[in-house]
Design an enzyme around this catalytic site. Sequence first.
Site, PDB file in Angstrom:
ATOM      1  N   PRO A 100       0.805  -1.109  -0.167  1.00  0.00           N
ATOM      2  CA  PRO A 100       0.085   0.086   0.147  1.00  0.00           C
ATOM      3  C   PRO A 100       0.918   1.438   0.216  1.00  0.00           C
ATOM      4  CG  PRO A 100      -0.232  -1.159   2.073  1.00  0.00           C
ATOM      5  CD  PRO A 100       0.688  -1.915   1.301  1.00  0.00           C
ATOM      6  N   GLU A 101       0.570   2.104  -0.988  1.00  0.00           N
ATOM      7  CA  GLU A 101       1.140   3.435  -0.973  1.00  0.00           C
ATOM      8  C   GLU A 101       0.329   4.477  -0.868  1.00  0.00           C
ATOM      9  OE1 GLU A 101       3.993   3.487  -4.442  1.00  0.00           O
ATOM     10  OE2 GLU A 101       4.145   1.314  -4.551  1.00  0.00           O
TER      11      GLU A 101
END
Length: 306
Positions: A17-18
Site C-alpha cells: 500500500p502506497e
Amino acid sequence: MAPSSGAPCTKGRSAIPELPEVETVRRALGPWLCGRTVIAAERVEAPPGPKYAGLERLPGQRIEAVLRRGKFLLLPLSRADRSGSAAGAPGPGDELIVHLGMTGVVRRTPPDAHLRVRVRLAGPEPSTLYFQDVRRFGRFTVVPSGDYRTLPTLAALGPDALASEFTVAAFARALRRSAMAIKTLLLSQRAVAGVGNIYADEALWRAGIHPERPARQLDRARVAALHQAIGAVLEESVALQGTTLHDYRTVDGEVGSFLERLAVYGHAWEPCPRCGTTIEKVVLGQRGTHVCPRCQPRPRRRRHRA
DNA sequence: CGCATTTCCTGGTAGC
DNA sequence: TGCTACCAGGAAATGC
C-alpha cells in the site's frame, strides 16, 4: 487462488500500500470511526514491542478524525472523561498511528489468521476494528499527540504528495540538497511523502527520468516534470481506489483497479507503451526497479573540467 | 548530519 | 511429494 487472473506477472504478491491505497482506506474509515470512543484495545498474536506500543492508553479516548500523511494514518484522539466538565472541551489526547507496511489490513470483520490488534468501539455495529498483518511490517501505535520520537520517518516526513505544501519550489529545494539517486530519495519519504516502489517507477517513467540520476542533477524542467507526474499518477490511482497486485483490498473488500494503468511496474520484458522498447528490470537500493532505457536515458557522465 | 547497509517477517515459488 | 533456498519490500536500526 486464481494464480493467473490476467494480471501482469509481477512475481510480487503483496499489497504494497502506497499513498492511493492508504487514502482509499482513510476515506472508508473516516465515516465509520470519527466520533467513536474506544472501549477496549488488545494486542493479539503479536510479541510486545514498539510496533504495537501504547494500546493500553486507547480505552476512554475518542477518535476525532482519520487523517493521512504520506503512507501513515493519523487518528487524533481526545479524552472526553476529564472529571467535572462533562460537556466541556475535551482534554488533550493521544494519537493513534497506523502504518499498513506491506500486508496490513484494517477490517470490520475478523480475519481467519494473523490478527494483530482488536479494538472495541462504543456505538452501533460494526463496532470492532481488526488490524490484520501477515508479515508484521505494519504498525499500530499510540503516542502522545505529535510525539514521533519512535517514528523517525514520520518525524522527518516531507510534504504529502497530494497536499498544497508539495510545491515545485519545495520539491526543487529538497532535490538540490541530496546526492542520492532520485528514486532512492523518493522512497525515503523526505522530499515528498507517499510515493513507494510502484509509483516511483511510474512517475519516473512518465517524466522520462532515469531512476539512478542523482537528485541534485535534475534540471528545472525535469523537476517540474517529475513533480507533475507524481501528482498525476497518484491522483489517477486514488480515483481508481489504488492498485491491487494481489492482496490489497479496500475496507469493503473491493480491489483497486489502477493495476491495468501501470505502464512499467510489473511489465519487465514487455514493450514500453510509449516507444515499444523492451522494459528492463534492475535493482536499485535493494529494490526492484522498472525502466524504459529509451524514454529514461541514463544520465551522461559529467565531464571533468580542468 | 547524510547516506549505505542490514534487519525485520512470512507466503509463494523455483529447483531439485 | 517434500524439502531447501530465495525473493518481495517500508521503515527502523545500525554503521560509518
